[in-house]
Structures are given as structure tokens and as C-alpha cells.
Design an enzyme around this catalytic site. Structure first.
Site, PDB file in Angstrom:
ATOM      1  N   ARG A 194      -9.035  -9.712  -4.970  1.00 56.51           N
ATOM      2  CA  ARG A 194      -7.960  -9.731  -4.022  1.00 56.51           C
ATOM      3  C   ARG A 194      -6.631  -9.700  -4.782  1.00 56.51           C
ATOM      4  NH1 ARG A 194      -4.449 -13.450  -1.815  1.00 56.51           N
ATOM      5  NH2 ARG A 194      -4.289 -13.360   0.627  1.00 56.51           N
ATOM      6  N   LEU A 195      -5.954  -8.482  -4.405  1.00 57.90           N
ATOM      7  CA  LEU A 195      -4.784  -8.088  -5.233  1.00 57.90           C
ATOM      8  C   LEU A 195      -3.492  -8.635  -4.309  1.00 57.90           C
ATOM      9  CD1 LEU A 195      -5.138  -4.473  -6.413  1.00 57.90           C
ATOM     10  CD2 LEU A 195      -5.849  -6.417  -7.426  1.00 57.90           C
ATOM     11  N   ASP A 196      -3.280  -9.720  -4.628  1.00 63.98           N
ATOM     12  CA  ASP A 196      -1.969 -10.653  -3.827  1.00 63.98           C
ATOM     13  C   ASP A 196      -0.963  -9.953  -3.860  1.00 63.98           C
ATOM     14  OD1 ASP A 196      -1.217 -13.200  -2.257  1.00 63.98           O
ATOM     15  OD2 ASP A 196       0.044 -13.117  -4.248  1.00 63.98           O
ATOM     16  N   ALA A 197      -0.169  -9.621  -2.735  1.00 63.22           N
ATOM     17  CA  ALA A 197       0.967  -9.209  -2.477  1.00 63.22           C
ATOM     18  C   ALA A 197       1.373  -8.073  -3.338  1.00 63.22           C
ATOM     19  CB  ALA A 197       2.031 -10.253  -3.075  1.00 63.22           C
ATOM     20  N   VAL A 198       0.313  -7.124  -3.428  1.00 63.34           N
ATOM     21  CA  VAL A 198       0.629  -5.910  -4.176  1.00 63.34           C
ATOM     22  C   VAL A 198       1.536  -5.024  -3.857  1.00 63.34           C
ATOM     23  CG1 VAL A 198      -1.419  -4.625  -3.015  1.00 63.34           C
ATOM     24  CG2 VAL A 198      -1.162  -4.291  -5.510  1.00 63.34           C
TER      25      VAL A 198
END
Length: 577
Positions: A233-237
Site C-alpha cells: 500500500r503506497l501511502d500518500a504516494v
């Protein structure tokens, strides 16, 4: 030169077309492939493959959402999942690393498990039984990290990892989800530096202009694959790449980094997935699919506010309008559907979808039900509601007219709708348990999001679940039944055909058809607090087939018969079990 080498090199040239020589690009390409341990003999990835099915359901939880004395929380969590969530085959454990703030999203050390939760063996144990989603907090890290301390000292790993600006730089167009100042004044060995902080001054942003930062994160990805992580899960990407005098969100380099990471991850482990967490307006969110070459999944951020709005107003106008506008996901991509999470209900994804007066009514209703409203600062310095912080069960305790006795029915209806939609469902642990607003935690932390981050004592929770009359028992039983029925239907494959039905504003419906075309399911929900009559002939059912409801004893004896839908009742009418 292998196909993989050519792909990686093309990605890097698009990202670093300024500032990196051809020789540096060649070296960086080799370094990334070697770091991911991809051999030159690795088979090329078959495009447009779906690494999911209707059996995929992901539970979202903190590592310590359930705690037990004298036991590591990750061990307690694993035990609880095995006992109560056997029908769920995936789990998203929110950041389980050492951190300094934001309940885990200010990571101090990406290579360690928070000792207060457990260890890597506990993580691998969970991953051995279910698909494991882990956060890759890629935009920023903690100001207490060793990297940032080296930045302050001007030497060592991390001394050049962070993005800085000058006080007279043009940052007026920068889009942010917070109200704190963007720049953090930081004394360093090289003088005062203005460090870019998209979220908070404890969350310092990386500078991906420096390729070494990219290499560092590829090392982290390789490590997580080794311990069993299957979904990243690419947080705040969306905020990853910064550029002065620009919004510094959704920039082309950000999309290219996502494409690069997908290429590397797929070649390292063909069924591993990327999911982008981009809490932004719907049209921007959709761009993270790329051409089926960026995220495997994108969060369906518009669903929570639109579905809650539907159920409290008794009109599906906006939800239906949105669903009709959503493109079917191509093979190799799908939506990640959710209606509650550790964060609040984002309002930016409703921009352009809900009218201003509709948004205002939604916000005021959530406040009446005990919710908190968090704001962001707009370009002109105004405070604008950014998200609603409230437990989903409380959010659905009534309508715009106030609280009523139909909260449980409304809550289950919301999940029946979500579980039927195209995409992979993600269900917050507190939705599975019917957890209410945690006002004590809110008061103790003064953080709005704490209201929906309750921590259960294991023994107390088990006791509650053992009582048939307990709300938590009732919710878990009903949710488990829904999930078990959903996962057995081929027409609920995340990429199965979906069409919106037109049944007026009180009935929300859509049709799903399995990929082999053998099964159809008509998902129809009464989203009002009044009984609704519905004539089956509106569905144009094939007359030589037997049709029945998966959720009740209802059988369709006559394709012209009229059926009664109780307030917030859902039917899944199908021709095939």
C-alpha cells in the site's frame, strides 16, 4: 539487454531526464534489478493478469487493535483472526514499525517491527496463512529517524534524503491535506534548512530527486517480500514528487515511480500487488491505474462519502450518478472498495460529485451523530472540511432527520452494497465488530481520528462476542454471513461485468455477471427508511431459468411478481448458486 532492463531504464529516463547522465541511468538500472534479486533469466511478466478472485476480502486493522495481557499484540491478532475471521483471506496490518506520531505513519525505522507489537516472525506467521498487505510509507518518515538525524548532522546515510526549499520560493500552489505550515525550520550542521512537510512537522518528506532514496525503498520492498508481504500500500504516494511553483501532487514523475515499482515487484514476485492510497478527487484518483501499468488496485475513495450520504438521505441520486461514470477496471487492475478505515471519511473524493448543500448536510448530520470534522488549508488560506471522523456504525445511526431504530439495518445494507460492487472489498476490523465512537480515546489524544481507533481488550471482546444479544455478536454474525455468501459467487469476481440499474431514487441496484457468463446477480437495496415495492419485471429476467435471493428464502415464482423490500433490505437475486 533484457526486456526487463529496457523497461527499467525507460522508467528511470522518464523520472530523471534532468540531472542524471546516461551512464548513471545504466548503473541505477543495474542496481535496482540486483537489489530486487531479479535474475536475467526471469520470465517476463504476462500482462493484464488478475491475481485475485471473488474469494478475496481484506480486513484492515492496527497490529494492536486487540490486546491481551502478557501476549504480543500480533500474536493476539493472529489468534483472533483464526478464531473469528476464518472467511477472510487477507489482512492489512497498518504500519507495524517503530514510529513517533500519526499512529504509525511517521516511521522511525522501516527495517524493524515495533517491539510493542511483536517481531518479524509474527508478521511472517500471519503472512503464511493469509495475503498480507503492508504500508510502504513512501512520501515521508519520522523526524526522529536515523536518516533525519544524519540530515541534521550533514553526514551519513540519509543526510541528503530530504526535500528542502527556501522561504522565498513559490509554494503558493502546493496542495495539502493539513493546516500546519508546509516548511519546517530545522537547524543543521550546514545552516538553517526549510524542510518540506506535507503532513506534519514530525513527518519529513523525502527527496526522490536523489536516486539513492529510490534505491533505499527498493531495498525495503525486497525485505518485505522476503517476510511474506504480498500487497504494498503506497501511502500518500500522490505527494511523492515535489516541484516548486506547482501543486506538487500527481506529478508525472510520481506516476512513473509507481510504474517502475510495479515493473520491479511483478518481476520479483509475479502475484505481488501495488495499491495506491490517493485520497484525492475521483478523476485524479483514477489516473493511478495508468494503462494497466501503474497500480493494480486503487482505493475507491469516493464510495464512503457517497454511500453514507445515500443512506442518510434516502436518495441514491449521487451514488448512482457516480457509479455510472466509473470505468470498468481493465484486467490486471481493479478497485479496492471500502466504506470505513483507520482514517476518517474523506471529503475531497466527493468534490464535484456532491453539491455543496448536500455536503453541508452530510457534515452536519455526522456532527449530530457524534463525529468530528477535520479541515485543511486551501490555496487562499481558508479552512475547508477535509474528512469526517466517526465510527461507521455511529455514522449510520439515523438519517438527516435524526437518529432512529434502524441503525443496524442501515449498517448491514451499506456492507451488502459494498460487497457486491466491482472490486476487492476491504473491511475495517471495527466494522466487523460493530465498534462505536471512542470518545475516551478522542479526549485523551485530542486527535480527531482517534474516535475510530478503539483498542479492544481481548478477553472483554471475546466475552461480548459470546453473548447472542450483544451488538458486537450480532454485527459479526451478520457480516460473516454476507462475506461467506459473497465469496462463493463467481459473479462477484472483482472484474466481473457490472451495470447500473435504474430503479428510481429509493432503490439502488446494479447487475453483475460472471466472466464465464453463467451467473448473474441483481443487487438491489432499499436505501430508504420506508417499505418499498418492486416489480421483478423491471429486471428482464430470463424466463426459463430459476431465480432466487441469496440473502433470504425468496424465490421468484413469476417474472412479473411484485416483491416487498423492508427498510434497508438488500436482495441478491441470482440464477445460480
Amino acid at each position: 539487454m533484457t526486456v526487463l532492463t529496457q523497461k527499467v531504464m525507460a522508467h528511470l529516463q522518464a523520472i530523471y531526464h534532468e540531472g542524471q547522465t546516461e551512464q548513471q541511468i545504466d548503473q541505477l538500472t543495474a542496481t535496482l534489478i540486483e537489489t530486487m534479486r531479479i535474475t536475467e533469466f526471469a520470465a517476463d511478466v504476462v500482462p493484464y493478469q488478475n491475481h485475485w478472485s471473488q474469494q478475496d476480502v481484506i480486513m484492515i486493522t492496527y497490529g494492536d487493535s486487540i490486546v491481551c495481557d502478557d501476549e504480543r499484540p500480533l500474536v493476539t491478532l493472529s489468534k483472533f483472526i483464526d478464531s473469528y475471521f476464518a472467511g477472510i483471506n487477507g489482512v492489512h496490518i497498518l504500519p507495524f514499525f517503530p514510529y513517533s506520531s500519526d499512529d504509525g505513519f511517521a516511521v522511525i525505522d522501516y527495517s524493524s517491527v515495533n517491539e510493542a507489537l511483536g517481531n518479524w516472525s509474527d508478521i511472517s506467521s500471519i503472512a503464511s496463512k493469509r495475503r498480507l498487505m503492508s504500508d510502504l510509507v513512501i512520501n515521508h518518515c519520522s523526524s526522529r529517524s536515523l536518516w533525519f538525524q544524519n540530515f541534521i548532522e550533514g553526514k551519513g546515510v540519509g543526510h541528503d534524503y530530504f526535500y528542502t526549499a527556501e522561504l522565498d520560493d513559490d509554494i503558493s500552489k502546493v496542495v495539502r491535506p493539513r493546516t500546519s505550515p508546509l516548511l519546517r525550520e530545522t537547524p543543521t550542521a550546514n545552516g538553517i534548512k526549510q524542510v518540506w512537510c506535507t503532513f506534519s512537522h514530525d513527518q519529513v518528506d523525502f527527496d526522490f530527486n536523489n536516486p539513492q532514496v529510490l534505491i533505499e525503498f527498493v531495498k525495503i520492498i525486497r525485505h518485505y517480500l522476503d517476510v511474506g508481504v504480498n500487497i504494498f500500500r503506497l501511502d500518500a504516494v500522490a505527494f511523492l514528487w515535489k516541484k516548486l511553483a506547482s501543486p506538487s501532487i500527481n506529478l508525472p514523475q510520481t506516476h512513473e515511480v509507481v510504474r517502475l515499482l510495479r515493473t520491479l515487484i511483478e518481476h520479483a514476485q509475479h502475484d505481488a500487488m501495488l495499491i495506491t492510497e490517493t485520497n484525492i478527487p475521483n478523476s485524479q484518483n483514477l489516473t493511478y491505474f495508468g494503462n494497466a501499468n501503474e497500480a493494480h488496485c486503487i482505493y475507491n475513495f469516493s464510495l464512503p462519502p457517497l454511500l453514507i450520504n445515500t443512506l442518510i438521505t434516502g436518495s441514491c441520486l449521487y451514488l448512482k450518478r457516480w457509479l455510472m461514470s466509473m470505468p470498468p477496471a481493465r484486467d490486471g487492475t481493479t478497485y479496492f472498495n471500502f466504506i470505513a478505515s483507520h482514517d476518517g471519511v474523506g471529503l475531497r473524493p466527493a468534490e464535484g460529485l456532491l453539491e455543496q448543500d448536500e455536503l453541508a448536510t452530510l457534515i452536519s448530520t455526522m456532527e449530530q451523530f457524534g463525529g468530528q470534522i477535520s479541515c485543511r488549508t486551501t490555496d487562499d488560506g481558508q479552512q475547508k472540511p477535509y474528512e469526517m471522523n466517526i465510527a461507521l456504525f455511529d455514522a449510520l445511526q439515523g438519517t438527516t432527520a435524526g437518529k432512529d431504530e434502524l441503525g443496524l439495518q442501515r449498517f448491514i445494507c451499506a456492507h451488502a452494497i459494498m460487497l457486491g460492487l466491482e472490486g476487492i472489498p476491504g473491511i475495517y476490523i471495527h466494522s466487523l465488530l460493530g465498534t462505536r465512537n471512542d470518545y475516551l480515546k478522542l479526549a485523551n489524544t485530542s486527535h480527531n481520528r482517534a474516535i475510530n481507533r478503539h483498542r479492544w481488550d481481548y478477553n472483554q471482546l471475546v466475552e461480548q462476542l459470546a453473548h447472542p444479544e450483544s451488538l458486537h455478536h450480532i454485527v459479526l454474525k451478520k457480516m460473516t454471513e454476507l462475506i461467506n455468501i459473497r465469496t462463493a459467487q463467481k459473479a462477484f469476481h472483482p472484474n466481473a461485468t457490472q451495470f447500473t440499474l435504474h430503479l428510481g431514487l429509493k432503490l439502488f441496484g446494479f447487475w453483475r455477471q460472471s466472466r464465464d457468463r453463467n451467473q448473474s446477480i441483481f443487487c438491489i437495496s432499499n436505501i430508504s427508511n420506508q417499505v418499498q415495492l418492486f416489480n421483478v419485471n423491471e429486471l428482464n429476467l430470463i424466463t426459463d431459468q430459476t431465480w432466487f435471493d441469496l440473502l433470504s428464502p425468496l424465490k421468484i415464482e413469476d417474472v412479473n411478481q411484485e416483491i416487498t423490500l423492508e427498510p434497508y433490505q438488500t436482495v441478491w437475486i441470482t440464477n445460480h448458486e
